[in-house]
Design an enzyme around this catalytic site. Structure first.
Site, PDB file in Angstrom:
ATOM      1  N   THR A 117       0.826  -1.193   0.000  1.00 32.10           N
ATOM      2  CA  THR A 117       0.000   0.000   0.000  1.00 32.10           C
ATOM      3  C   THR A 117       0.866   1.250   0.000  1.00 32.10           C
ATOM      4  O   THR A 117       2.097   1.163   0.005  1.00 32.10           O
ATOM      5  CB  THR A 117      -0.984  -0.044   1.192  1.00 32.10           C
ATOM      6  OG1 THR A 117      -1.971   0.976   1.039  1.00 32.10           O
ATOM      7  CG2 THR A 117      -0.278   0.132   2.513  1.00 32.10           C
ATOM      8  N   ASN A 118       0.227   2.389  -0.049  1.00 27.57           N
ATOM      9  CA  ASN A 118       0.899   3.679  -0.015  1.00 27.57           C
ATOM     10  C   ASN A 118       0.538   4.387   1.274  1.00 27.57           C
ATOM     11  O   ASN A 118      -0.504   4.099   1.858  1.00 27.57           O
ATOM     12  CB  ASN A 118       0.410   4.561  -1.175  1.00 27.57           C
ATOM     13  CG  ASN A 118       1.181   4.347  -2.441  1.00 27.57           C
ATOM     14  OD1 ASN A 118       1.912   3.377  -2.595  1.00 27.57           O
ATOM     15  ND2 ASN A 118       1.025   5.262  -3.376  1.00 27.57           N
TER      16      ASN A 118
END
Ligand code: CTP
Ligand code: CA
Length: 226
Positions: A33-34
């Site tokens: 994810t970011n």
């Protein structure tokens, strides 16, 4: 003359906003994810709705309530986010405003495992990555469904102006909100941004994410007045 029937400047306008991170699965229990709290994008959705726009918020996984009067669509992977944005663009009403503030993961895992990957004595598995589609570039592409105003974000740790300008032309959007993320941004309430348009650059003083959102919404309303 300059406002909708209820006196708000964006009444009758439709908007799509992306916000938050995307989550790219590795297997049923893990993913990539970011970093993104979603706060800035949620604030933009709220500010556009306050000015009367009909807002669809396409959101990755975040811990935020949907702003009042905003329709939220939950997504996880970038490919889902892209499909949700396209569904909104292809709806009958058309879209006036697109603000793409999501922190989209640049890569997803090629060959997501259907079962949990187990630890093995031989060491960790390698992940093959493939590039995700650029949602902002797709939205900005010329065509009958293109929103009248497309705004992207650029989070940069250096060379903000050069990188933001390069993104403006590479992606074909109308404005870029450039964000210097070398300091305190992630999860914080304050934000120092520069608005890059085709005509110039406007540095905005450091202010809360709510204030940045309201200023952007007002700039958008002014754009539609002109
Ligand atoms: N964006 C998008 N789809 C992607 C990647 C980015 O829609 N697959 C959008 C973001 O929502 C943001 C803008 O593009 O509005 C800029 O994102 P950024 O990550 O800064 O740009 P990239 O082109 O991915 O460049 P890089 O990460 O290499 O700086
Ligand atoms: Ca990126």
């Amino acid at each position: 003359l300059l406002a909708g029937p209820d006196g708000r400047p964006l009444t009758g306008r439709t908007a799509v906003v992306t916000a938050g991170p995307t989550f790219e699965p590795i297997d049923p229990v893990r993913g990539l994810t970011n970093r993104s709290s979603g706060k800035q994008g949620y604030a933009v959705a709220a500010a556009l709705a306050e000015l009367g726009a009909e807002v669809t918020l396409i959101s990755g996984p975040v811990a935020l309530d949907a702003p009042v009067g905003v329709t939220r669509v939950w997504v996880e992977a970038a490919t889902e986010m892209k499909a949700a944005v396209e569904a909104r663009l292809n709806s009958d009403r058309g879209t006036d405003i697109a603000v793409m503030s999501a922190a989209v993961a640049d890569w997803r895992v090629d060959g997501i495992a259907s079962g949990k990957i187990k630890k093995k004595p031989g060491g960790p598995p390698s992940l093959a990555l493939i590039e995700n589609p650029d949602i902002l570039a797709g939205v900005s592409a010329p065509g009958p469904r293109r929103p009248k105003l497309v705004v992207g974000f650029a989070a940069e740790t250096s060379d903000l102006e050069t990188n933001a300008r390069a993104k403006l032309s590479r992606k074909g959007c109308d404005w870029i909100v450039g964000n210097d993320v070398s300091g305190e941004v992630f999860g914080s309430d304050g934000n120092a941004v520069t608005l890059f348009t085709r005509n110039g650059a406007e540095p905005w003083p450091r202010q809360s994410k709510t204030e940045v959102a309201r200023k952007l919404a007002h700039r958008i309303a002014d754009h539609f007045k002109a």
